[in-house]
Every structure is written in C-alpha cells, then in structure tokens.
Design an enzyme around this catalytic site. Structure first.
Site, PDB file in Angstrom:
ATOM      1  N   ARG A 251       0.975  -1.322  -0.050  1.00  0.00           N
ATOM      2  CA  ARG A 251       0.102  -0.092   0.182  1.00  0.00           C
ATOM      3  C   ARG A 251       0.955   1.189   0.320  1.00  0.00           C
ATOM      4  O   ARG A 251       0.784   2.045  -0.949  1.00  0.00           O
ATOM      5  CB  ARG A 251      -0.983  -0.022   1.231  1.00  0.00           C
ATOM      6  CG  ARG A 251      -2.188   1.020   0.997  1.00  0.00           C
ATOM      7  CD  ARG A 251      -1.920   2.463   1.594  1.00  0.00           C
ATOM      8  NE  ARG A 251      -1.322   2.398   2.953  1.00  0.00           N
ATOM      9  CZ  ARG A 251      -0.882   3.398   3.501  1.00  0.00           C
ATOM     10  NH1 ARG A 251      -0.719   4.656   2.650  1.00  0.00           N
ATOM     11  NH2 ARG A 251      -0.582   3.481   4.790  1.00  0.00           N
ATOM     12  N   ASP A 252       1.611   1.445   1.061  1.00  0.00           N
ATOM     13  CA  ASP A 252       2.245   2.895   1.343  1.00  0.00           C
ATOM     14  C   ASP A 252       3.382   2.958   0.189  1.00  0.00           C
ATOM     15  O   ASP A 252       3.764   3.783  -0.214  1.00  0.00           O
ATOM     16  CB  ASP A 252       2.795   3.007   2.789  1.00  0.00           C
ATOM     17  CG  ASP A 252       3.126   4.371   2.955  1.00  0.00           C
ATOM     18  OD1 ASP A 252       2.738   5.263   2.273  1.00  0.00           O
ATOM     19  OD2 ASP A 252       3.340   4.670   4.196  1.00  0.00           O
TER      20      ASP A 252
ATOM     21  N   HIS B 160       3.570   3.925  12.818  1.00  0.00           N
ATOM     22  CA  HIS B 160       3.631   3.929  11.621  1.00  0.00           C
ATOM     23  C   HIS B 160       4.856   4.946  11.247  1.00  0.00           C
ATOM     24  O   HIS B 160       4.652   6.422  11.331  1.00  0.00           O
ATOM     25  CB  HIS B 160       2.635   4.445  10.740  1.00  0.00           C
ATOM     26  CG  HIS B 160       2.663   4.324   9.245  1.00  0.00           C
ATOM     27  ND1 HIS B 160       2.565   3.298   8.144  1.00  0.00           N
ATOM     28  CD2 HIS B 160       3.036   5.348   8.311  1.00  0.00           C
ATOM     29  CE1 HIS B 160       2.821   3.831   7.230  1.00  0.00           C
ATOM     30  NE2 HIS B 160       3.201   5.061   6.985  1.00  0.00           N
TER      31      HIS B 160
ATOM     32  N   HIS C 246       8.543   6.631   9.259  1.00  0.00           N
ATOM     33  CA  HIS C 246       9.242   6.740   8.126  1.00  0.00           C
ATOM     34  C   HIS C 246      10.646   7.204   8.467  1.00  0.00           C
ATOM     35  O   HIS C 246      10.896   7.554   9.443  1.00  0.00           O
ATOM     36  CB  HIS C 246       8.504   7.953   7.417  1.00  0.00           C
ATOM     37  CG  HIS C 246       7.268   7.575   6.685  1.00  0.00           C
ATOM     38  ND1 HIS C 246       7.090   8.080   5.050  1.00  0.00           N
ATOM     39  CD2 HIS C 246       6.164   6.806   6.995  1.00  0.00           C
ATOM     40  CE1 HIS C 246       5.890   7.398   4.888  1.00  0.00           C
ATOM     41  NE2 HIS C 246       5.349   6.888   5.951  1.00  0.00           N
TER      42      HIS C 246
ATOM     43  N   CYS D 199      12.524   7.795  -1.123  1.00  0.00           N
ATOM     44  CA  CYS D 199      13.579   8.249  -2.073  1.00  0.00           C
ATOM     45  C   CYS D 199      14.517   9.404  -1.491  1.00  0.00           C
ATOM     46  O   CYS D 199      13.809  10.498  -1.170  1.00  0.00           O
ATOM     47  CB  CYS D 199      13.209   8.990  -3.439  1.00  0.00           C
ATOM     48  SG  CYS D 199      14.541   9.321  -4.373  1.00  0.00           S
TER      49      CYS D 199
ATOM     50  N   ASN E 106       9.181   4.092   4.325  1.00  0.00           N
ATOM     51  CA  ASN E 106       8.699   3.472   5.516  1.00  0.00           C
ATOM     52  C   ASN E 106      10.007   2.825   6.108  1.00  0.00           C
ATOM     53  O   ASN E 106      11.009   2.650   5.710  1.00  0.00           O
ATOM     54  CB  ASN E 106       7.944   2.337   5.552  1.00  0.00           C
ATOM     55  CG  ASN E 106       6.552   2.962   4.968  1.00  0.00           C
ATOM     56  OD1 ASN E 106       6.042   2.741   4.041  1.00  0.00           O
ATOM     57  ND2 ASN E 106       5.791   3.507   5.702  1.00  0.00           N
TER      58      ASN E 106
END
Lengths: 305, 305
Positions: A12-13, A204, A206, A237, A246
C-alpha cells in the site's frame, strides 16, 4: 517473550508512492511470499478512487487473494466511509483510516476539518461494526506537519480520544513527515496511552532522517506492540527532499529478532523476497542495510535465547 | 540538559577504510570546518606505521594543526606503546588504543593475546601519565566477532576491569563488526558500568545493519555520554558485505539535538561541511538521510526547548 506484530505496508504505502504500477501477479507473489515467511499482517492496498491512484486499482482483487492465505491478517487503507464500504465488501479482516492531526493538512488533503473527520470516523465505525471488521484509525502527521510545523501534543491526545469515542477500536501514530525523534515518540506514546490505554498499539514510522529504528525502539519501550514497515523501504527516495520511505522491514525484523522479541518472521527467508520487488520494479531503489550485510554470525544463537 | 560529546572519527576511521589518500590540505579544511560547527572532539588520525596505512602518514602534522584550534579536543588512535610515544610527541590531548575482546581477532590482528595486550596497555598508560595525556581504551569486537562469533559478556567485563587496572582512564565499547542490537547494548553497558562505573563513557558504533542510531539510543539510556561518528558515514560501503560505516554524524546530531540533548553542534552548518568530503573524495559514497531531507520544519523550536 513479547510478540511484536510487524505489519507489512509496502503493497500500500510503498506502491502508492512510486510511479510505476506493479502488475497484479507480482503483487500476489510478493504478498504470498511474505506471508510464507511468517509476516502476520499485510496492508494489501487502499480503497481510493482508481482515478486518483491507479496503483491501487486492484485492491479488492488482492484482498480476495490474500484472504485465501491461512493465518494472514488482511488489512487495507480507506480514506472515508465509501472506501470502508468497498473494503468490507471485498472481505478485509480490518481496515484503517488516516486522520491528519494537522487540521490544515486534513483540509487541504481530504477537504475535511477535524469535526468532519470525526463524523466520517463514526460512519466508518458503523460500517466496520456491521460487517464484523476491525477498525483502526491512523493519527497521521502526529509528529509534525510540513505545512503547520509542530503539531501540539494536546491535539493528538484529544483526537485520539475522539476517535475511540467515534468507534475506532485501535489507534496508530503516524510519522507521515519523518519528523519524529525518540524523545518525542516516548512523550507522545505515553500521553496518548494515558488517555486511551492499550488502544494505541501501533507506530507507522518513516525513515526520512534515518531515525526510524531509533524511534521504533523508543515506541517499544513505551508499550507499542505493532510496527508498520515496508520491504526494501519501498517508496522512499532520500534524494527527493520530503519523500520518505517507511521503516525497512528487513532491518526491523533483524533488530527485533536479535533483541529477543518474537515476530514469527524468518528473516533469512524474507531477505530473498526482495528479488520479487527488484524484478517487478527494476527502476525503484530498494533500501536497507541487512540485505547487503547479511545477518550477524551469531544470529541463530541470539534468536534462540 | 545533558551534554553528549560527539567525537568525530571520520579523519581516522573513515579515511583508513577507503583506498584514496585524502590530501593533507583537505583534511585540515575538514577538521577546521567541523570544529567551527562546534564539534568538540576529533580523532585526527592514527599512529600506525605509514607503510601499513599510507592514509594516516600525516597524522602528526594534523595533530599539530588541530592543536591550534581553540577549544577542540585533539585525539588519535594508537595501536601500541610505540604509537603512543609518537602521539604524545606530536602533542595530542589524548589517545586511545583498540583492544579486541575476541582473543582470536587480537592474535590475528596485532599478534598479541589478552595478557600481552594488558601489558601493552600498561606501557601506554605510563606514557600517557608521563606526558599528561588522556588515555582511553576501546574494547573492540565487544558485541561479536566475524571470526569467533559471539563474544562472552563476562570476557568484556573482565577485560574492562583489567584495562582500568593497567592504567586506562576511560573506556569505550566498539561494535567493530556491526553486530550490536539495542538489547545487547543495554545489557553490556550495564554490566561493564557495574564493574568500572563512569569510566565507560563511549560507544563506537557501526551502522552495518542499519541499527546504529537505535544502538546509540540504547546506550544513552544506560548513561553513555560520548558517541563516535563519522561525517557522511565515510568509510562504510553497504554493498561490500562486512564493510561497515560509522554512525553518520549528521543524523546523530539531528537525533540528539532534536531530543533535547546538548551537543554544541550547529547542524545546519555541519551539513555544509560534506561538500569538503565530496570534493576531495569524489568517488566515495557518502551516507546519511538528514543531508538529503534537511531538518524538520520545527527543528529550531525543538532545539530551543
């Protein structure tokens, strides 16, 4: 031995953040291969309009496919009640809705202020309850926003409570912008848990500024039991400021397994699943250190303890 | 507000791990620029025979140069008493000697077993005491060895005590192989500090498996007050298994400053120092996430707290 749930959100992400559309068969192979490594939960896609995110157009088909994998918890992201209806129709075990703690971000992104979002959450909660599906709310931009900057902790605590009152069964704190630092993670997790208790299960994170695993560690210390991650850190990126991958699933599994947490995931098998991504998305960079370095020589001894 | 000392080891550990020899003038520019950002300590090189490490042949000249920078603590690595004599002659504030906790590694690397190493440490301690220089011992391969695998915690604790008895004034635990996990960091720091107290100040971590900052966080929780790091993670190459970069100074400074630790380092200024490395070593990859992502929007608010 504490069990920590790693929720793979790459399909998904990861995929929604890149330009190419991964073919359905490759997505299925990826999901099946990760599940075979013992990954207990996979967010297979999101129920957004396909015109907005063509990468996610096959989410319903992926849900049906993934439901055929024994033992796998199949979840999807939904932006609103309409998406929730599609998710339960497809047969998810559960779905989660992002709720931006930065009201400016919420208004710009989904054209709803906090009050309107709480009503949307209430509607989604009803859909989940009727279908017997699990319903989680992801408190996004919880650690800061690229528009508003700092987001007050009191806002997050208040919206966490409001989400639960409106029907969310579980909460996650999302570092959408890669702003979190470990001290802030500890403070915020503690404050939200003081308000809603064990309903806050998930981070969640990053890895935008390289602090992902340190933030995960801080969360674990405060009672977090689920961590989202993406195989190969797909979708991030570091050379495009603001873009942000993530947590890398491979490095996270190494850390947790080596520390003596139980994840149920066979890391050495997982490292081979990257080949599916590399083949299907040859132009996308894949991140992570463990895939290059391999496990430490005494890895088997560490995880046996 | 706790002060955490960041010791920049790039001019030594970074440069000795790469093939090209950085020109003396570039080294000087790098050291001066980092000191001007507030970096309090720099390991400017090592006193090994130039025939073994041509990259380090100008260490004495760098020591003299760096001693001219006000407020900078100038340290060097020395492998033995001969190197210690050269270091104090050059005028270092302090020097540190690596002592491999894996006896096999020690014998293969410096042809000395643990007993012989303790005698060498005693000789170095005398040289330091006579010269009024600070003397630290780095307990290397403390978290595991690529030859022996696991290194018993009891060995590290015993050798830590023996090093202090032999004249070391300060100890560091080095994750030479990138094997450390945060739970192990906590256990080992706690065990060594139970034996030698505040003499254990430092962690020297490598980011081989991406766990570097998480391990640093675990160390801070146990009372560590000095962290070694290398600008741009210089010297690490994730694509060569076994090779391993240090903690990236930029990401470490971001984490500590954002958390509210005091480092005295101006991060935004530091990010510009990378240009010196990029220019002098155009073929060497530089690592780190913060240099690409920049600081978070509310960074100034965070560090003001």
């Amino acid at each position: 031995m504490t069990f920590i749930t790693i929720s793979e959100v790459g399909p998904r992400d990861g995929l929604q953040s890149i330009k190419p559309v991964m073919p359905l068969e490759a997505k299925k192979a990826w999901i099946a291969a990760e599940a075979a490594c013992g990954v207990p939960e996979i967010e297979v896609g999101s129920f957004v309009p396909p015109s907005l995110l063509p990468q996610m157009a096959d989410t319903a088909e992926l849900v049906r496919f993934a439901r055929g994998i024994e033992g796998l918890n199949v979840v999807a992201l939904v932006p609103n009640a309409k998406g929730a209806a599609r998710a339960v129709e497809a047969g998810v075990h559960g779905f989660s809705a992002p709720f931006s703690m930065s009201e400016t971000h919420s208004i710009r992104n989904v054209r709803k202020d906090h009050t309107q979002m709480i009503e949307e959450i209430r509607a989604m909660g009803r859909i989940a309850a009727e279908a017997g599906a699990h319903f989680a709310v992801g408190l996004s931009t919880a650690f800061g926003c690229t528009i508003e900057g700092a987001v007050p902790q009191a806002t997050v605590v208040r919206m966490a409570a409001a989400s639960i009152e409106a029907g969310a069964k579980e909460l996650s704190l999302s570092d959408t912008t890669g702003y979190a630092d470990p001290a802030q993670v500890r403070r915020l997790v503690r404050a939200v848990r003081a308000q809603v208790g064990d309903a806050l299960t998930t981070l969640h994170l990053h890895n935008t500024r390289g602090l992902g695993l340190a933030n995960a560690l801080a969360g674990l210390d405060e009672g977090i039991t689920t961590l989202d991650a993406s195989l190969g850190g797909l979708g991030g990126c570091p050379y495009a400021p603001g873009a942000s991958g993530n947590l890398v699933t491979e490095d996270l599994v190494l850390m947790l397994n080596a520390m003596g947490y139980k994840t149920g995931i066979d890391l050495e098998k997982l490292l081979k699943v990257r080949a599916i991504l590399a083949e299907a998305l040859p132009d996308e960079p894949l991140y992570g250190f463990t895939p290059d370095a391999g496990v430490m020589m005494d890895y088997q001894e560490r995880i046996a303890q």
